[in-house]
Each structure stands twice: as C-alpha cells, then as structure tokens.
Design an enzyme around this catalytic site. Structure first.
Site, PDB file in Angstrom:
ATOM      1  N   SER A  65       0.302   3.687   0.681  1.00 36.50           N
ATOM      2  CA  SER A  65      -0.175   2.457   1.318  1.00 36.50           C
ATOM      3  C   SER A  65      -1.377   2.789   2.203  1.00 36.50           C
ATOM      4  O   SER A  65      -2.369   3.303   1.699  1.00 36.50           O
ATOM      5  CB  SER A  65       0.958   1.792   2.090  1.00 36.50           C
ATOM      6  OG  SER A  65       0.656   0.461   2.402  1.00 36.50           O
ATOM      7  N   HIS A  98       5.938  -2.300  -4.130  1.00 39.99           N
ATOM      8  CA  HIS A  98       5.400  -1.435  -3.082  1.00 39.99           C
ATOM      9  C   HIS A  98       6.471  -0.528  -2.470  1.00 39.99           C
ATOM     10  O   HIS A  98       6.146   0.481  -1.856  1.00 39.99           O
ATOM     11  CB  HIS A  98       4.779  -2.318  -1.992  1.00 39.99           C
ATOM     12  CG  HIS A  98       3.816  -1.615  -1.091  1.00 39.99           C
ATOM     13  ND1 HIS A  98       2.622  -1.091  -1.531  1.00 39.99           N
ATOM     14  CD2 HIS A  98       3.858  -1.352   0.246  1.00 39.99           C
ATOM     15  CE1 HIS A  98       1.967  -0.546  -0.520  1.00 39.99           C
ATOM     16  NE2 HIS A  98       2.696  -0.680   0.564  1.00 39.99           N
TER      17      HIS A  98
END
Length: 663
Positions: A523, A635
C-alpha cells in the site's frame, strides 16, 4: 534453540487467534473467540469459548469449522447472542448459558450482524444490508432464491460506488433493525441512502445511539455522525452535527454520559482520535482528551490476527471515568481517564493489547500479542500493569518454532527528531557472519509497526535475513505533529527517514552486509518501495505489494482516490505536474533494482492498474521485473485473504529475496 525448527509460511494453518473478550454481567465468566484456518476448506473458522477467571479454565461453547463470533451477553447473563454462518449467510443465534442448542433468531436475506441487547433483554438490535424500500424478511418468510442468477449491468451515478471491503455497490445499505424476541416482530429503525452502525441503548432503555458510515449517499461528505433515537418520542437527534469522524460510543452506567471516539478532521485523515463526552443532562459535547498527544485506539499493523473487533471504551461503575486502548511508541496498552482528563496508563507492556473487558468489580481481561508470542488472553493487574496468562492456544507452535526476538532501535530522523524501529536477527545467527537485510515499510501511512507478532517477518528471518522495520514520519504513536508531517511530502523526509534507518543499522550492526539489501512494503509501503528503487540503487532486490505508481490515475480508479490526493498530497486533482512529480512511474528510467510486483485482482483501494502500468513500463525498458496477480483477492490479501494465496505470497517474497540476496 538448536532443537527447534524454522518458521515457515504454512504455520498459518497451525496458529490460532484469540480475541474479543467480554465479561458476563456478573463478572464470573468471560466469553472470547478463537479463530483458526482450515487447510482443507481453505477458509477461516472461529468458535466461542467461555473462561472462568477464578479457575482459569476455558470451555468451548460452539463447535465446527464455520464462523461463530461476536458474543454478546444478555443483561441478566442467562443468554448469549452470537453471529454464525453455520447455515449459509451469517445470522444471529441465541443460546441459554445453562446449556442447550442455540436458536437462530434472524433470517435476513443477506445476513445479519452486530447483535446489541436492549437493557430489559426483550429486544435486540442488529445490522442488515437492504435496498431502499426493502424490509427485513422474518424467519420462515424468505423467498426462494434463484438457482442461478443472470448477470446484470451495474448502473453507476455516484462516486462512492465501490469499496475494497465490499466490492462493487449492489444498491444495498447497512441499516439497523430491531427484533422483538418475544413476538419475533422485526422493524428497521434507519432508512435512506446511507449506512448505519448500532452503538447501544442507554441503561434506562430510553435512548438508542447509532452512527452513520461516511454519509454514503453523499459523495463529497467525509464525516461520520452520532445520533440518539428517543424511544418515547420517536425523534432522532444528531449530537455531533457534522463536525468530524465519530464512532465507538459507550454509555456510562447512570446513562448521563455517552463517550465517543473521534476527531474534528483538523488534519484530515491524519488527525489523532480523541475521546469526547456528551452530557445528556446539560446537552454538552466536549473533548475529554484535548490536552493529550496520543492516538486513542489500536493502530498496530500485523498480518496474523483474525476475527478481532476494535473494542469500545468501557465506563467504570460510578461514572468517574473510562477505560480505552491507545497507541504509543510501538505499543498499544490499556488506559484510564477520569472526567477531568487525568490520564493513566494501566497496562505497562511492550506489546500489543488489542482487546479488553472490565468487570463491574474492576477486574480486567485483555487479549495481547508480543513479537515472539502470538495473541492470548491475560488477566491484567491494573495497579502494577502486569499480565498473567489465561490461555495458551499457541503453546505447541511456540515450543517447536525458533522465533527471532526484535531489538528496538532509535535514531535521528530527517529533521533531527527521534525515529523508532526494530531489527530482527536471522534464525541461526552466528557472530562473525554477514547477513542480508530486508527493509519492511508499513502501509497507511497513518499506522504503526510495533511489538506484536508478525508472521511475514518471522518467515523472512527463518530464511536467513535480518529484518528492519521502522515508523517513519506519518506513523501513529508519536503525536499529532509527527503523524501529520508526511502530508504534502510523500517521497521527501519520509524517504529520508527510511534511508537513515538503513544507515543507522549498517553503522551499528557489523553483521549486516551492505551489499545485500532488500526492500518491501504494501500500500503506502508499496508506493515507497517503488519510490525507493527509482531514487537509489543501494537495494539489490525489491518486492512491491498492492502499490501505487501513478497518483494521476489513482484519482479515478481507487475507492478513495478522488479525495485522497487532496487529503494527503494537498494537491488539486487537475495538478498533473504536481501529482506526476511524486509518482514513482515518473522515475521508471532510473529503476535498476530487480522488482517483484505482487497485486490482487480485486484490490479497489490500490487497483491493479497501478501494478500494470509499472510492469509494462519496466518490461518495455527491459528492466528485471516479474508480475504476480492474485485472483479473488482484495487489498487485505496479506491479512485476511484466502489462506492458500497468503501462503503463496509469503513464498514469492522469500524466494525473490533468496534469488538475489543469498549466495
């Protein structure tokens, strides 16, 4: 240590997560949840256990390889509600605490969650996902589902049409329903194009507190409010009035006060959480923690814990103050404050307290994890701050596995401020030998590495790597100025903090081979990995995960992109020059480091097109690069993805670094 084996990715199948402790109303028992992974089903399962704090014995109350979680005691302690997917969609069940089979009490079409008892034990609030105008279907009335649904086009008219957590918007919002347990009547108490979460009844049953979720019906609204529903009049009052992000409410025992966790967005999403008190008697909403400079809540990053819910504050019995978690310098601990804001740290551990419950007698149970001890339950001595173990679900693993104990480091950052980090030696470490080093960079960036168990780090150490992880500027745990310092400076002093961390350990620890350095992160950590390899060749291998490479396109593809650039970079979306300047893709010609790109197909936070752009740009320039796409993953792959994919991911990372850094 010689007779112990090395940690391997597949140990995830053996490890168990312990969390969500909650005392019964009389304080004589405590329910908690144990979560594991089924290799056969390639999925997670969880069951509810009940602990006798006096004898330290635990008893399993639910069984099977399904998900049983979210235990909630009835006010008189004779029943326990919980959520289970034993029959398909998650529904709410209630069992008598003196024995017997659990009874399913909801039959919502898309499942039910978050059970909350009324003070008299006659009603239960819960959440369902429904479309505007739909009702909650009662048990026995559910329509037959089509055996095979035909694909339908998705009509999009709002920017908030997708979420990394839920996927593409299906027209349903999370609403709150109330079930009469005697008549089985169900009714919705919220409606409209927005989502809501229950926060609980006042002790006298007159008021029901609930919160909304980012005003889902309004694309340009990024606040969350707290509402009070008066059951006598039917009127609803917004007590936070759009002033920020508020959640996690707790009623005082008398019902006069409502504690709320949140902030006024003074620094957008880099603002520290605070504790607020709403005084129903005087109608005042004031900040209790105005003078503190700590982050209220648990901001620890890890990759191991499953099924763990963030605990709300808990009031003491006479409304004098409340208990809560806070994150500080790589640790999360239990704290207490009176109504004047006098703060006390109750548990004093270098570790990760991620759950707690306090009985009416003031006894406390916490769930906590440490770098070489995955999560367990502990009895907390609130005077001394020490912990006494109550469970040992991971004892077998700890007896057989060789774990690396991190050493804390502190060094001067880019502007002279102290930066904290940790260094793990490789398994089988021997003085006089040289070892490769992996720099790990966390996501967020407003999160925190610290003293918790991290399976990825232990797997890398077991392969012969030293592991360095730090909290550069932007991290939680070091005050408001530090966490805000990264905004408008991505790739600036945050990058320098990380390079100074590497310089520091190279100067201090002679066993690190400066010619065999690797870097990885996910991320924001993936963005920074991309940035690093575009600005220095000191790393001989890199793995970028769920990363950002192009802030210009990120604006239109991420579920948060259209406001993130303004919040974090303080740039207008039309400032292409400014956004390109901080995009790693702009520096692709400088990348010489062999790069492995890991990305999930259904990542809506950092969409896979970010990886695709980087891969094609590098491949077109004949740079050393490999791209791995994970199907049916979002994610959260590294933390809660399909177990087989999580394990494959760990092997990919280790194998890439072994290829380029080990002789």
């Amino acid at each position: 240590m010689a007779d112990k084996r090395r940690v391997k990715p597949e140990d995830l199948y053996e490890l168990l997560s312990v969390g969500n402790p909650v005392f019964s109303p009389d304080g004589k028992r405590a329910a908690y949840v144990v979560t594991g992974i089924s290799e056969e089903k390639n999925d997670y399962y969880s069951n509810i256990f009940v602990l006798d704090p006096e004898t330290k014995q635990s008893f399993q109350w639910t069984h099977g390889k399904c998900r049983n979680h979210s235990p909630a005691w009835s006010p008189d302690g004779t029943r326990l509600a919980f959520v289970s997917n034993r029959n398909g969609d998650p529904q709410i069940y209630v069992m008598n605490t003196d024995g017997g089979e659990a009874k399913q009490v909801t039959d919502a079409e898309k499942g039910a969650a978050n059970p909350v008892w009324s003070p008299d034990g006659k009603k239960m609030a819960f959440t369902v996902r429904v479309k505007p105008g739909e009702t909650v279907l009662k048990k026995g009335k559910k329509e037959e589902k089509e055996e095979k649904k035909r694909p339908e086009p998705l009509e999009v008219e709002k920017m908030k049409y997708k979420s990394d957590a839920r996927g593409l918007f299906d027209g349903r919002y999370q609403h709150i329903a109330v079930l009469d347990l005697e008549t089985e009547d169900v009714r919705l108490i919220t409606e409209g194009e927005n989502s809501f979460s229950p926060q609980g009844w006042s002790p006298d049953g007159r008021y029901f507190a609930f919160s909304d979720i980012m005003h889902e019906g309004d694309d340009l609204s990024f606040h969350q409010d707290i509402y009070l529903l008066d059951w006598h009049t039917g009127k609803t009052e917004n007590i936070t009035k759009g002033r920020g992000m508020f959640n996690q409410c707790a009623w005082s025992k008398s019902g006069r006060y409502l504690a709320v966790v949140g902030h006024g967005q003074e620094f957008k999403n880099a603002t520290l959480n605070k504790i607020w008190i709403y005084d129903l008697q005087e109608g005042r909403f004031d900040c209790l923690s105005e003078g503190w400079d700590i982050a209220v809540g648990d901001f620890m990053i890890g990759d191991f814990l499953q099924g763990v819910a963030a605990p709300r504050p808990v009031w003491d019995e006479d409304d004098r103050g409340l208990y809560f978690l806070a994150s500080r310098e790589g640790n999360t601990n239990l704290y207490y404050s009176d109504l004047k804001g006098n703060l006390r740290q109750l548990t004093k551990v270098e570790g990760h307290v991620y759950g707690f419950s306090v009985s009416k007698e003031g006894k406390a149970i916490v769930s906590a994890a440490f770098p070489v001890k995955p999560g367990e339950l502990y009895e907390a001595d609130l005077e001394r701050g020490s912990l006494v173990p109550l469970t040992a679900v991971n004892r077998s693993f700890l007896e057989r596995a060789e774990l690396s104990e991190p050493e804390e480091i502190r060094f001067a950052g880019a502007e002279g401020e102290t930066v904290q980090g940790w260094l793990m030696k490789p398994a089988g470490f021997r003085e006089g030998n040289k070892y490769p080093l992996i720099l790990e960079i966390h996501g967020g960036p407003h999160m925190m590495y610290g003293n918790t168990y991290f399976h990825e780090f232990q797997c890398l150490a077991s392969q012969g790597f030293a592991v360095l992880y730090t909290n550069p500027r932007g991290s939680h745990g070091y005050g408001q100025k530090f966490v805000n310092a990264v905004r408008g400076d991505y790739g600036g002093n945050d990058y320098r903090d990380l390079m100074l961390a590497v310089d520091y350990v190279l100067n201090r620890f002679s066993f690190i081979d400066e010619n065999r350095l690797g870097v990885t992160g996910g991320s924001y950590g993936g963005f920074m990995t991309n940035w690093i390899v575009g600005h220095t060749n000191r790393f001989k291998a890199a793995v970028t995960q769920r990363s950002i490479s192009n802030w210009i396109s990120f604006y239109g593809v991420s579920d948060i992109g259209y406001y993130f650039n303004e919040f974090q970079h303080m740039l207008d979306p039309s400032d292409f020059e400014g956004l390109w300047k901080i995009s790693p893709l702009a520096y692709v010609d400088h990348i010489e480091t062999p790069l492995l790109i890991l990305h999930s197909e259904k990542d809506y936070r950092c969409p896979i097109e970010q990886a695709e752009q980087l891969f094609i740009a590098l491949k077109h320039r004949k740079k050393p690069v490999k791209f791995v796409r994970f199907p049916e993953a979002n994610h959260e792959l590294s933390r809660s993805g399909k177990p087989n994919l999580r394990i494959r991911r760990l092997h990919y990372i280790a194998d890439w670094f072994k290829q380029y850094l080990l002789p």
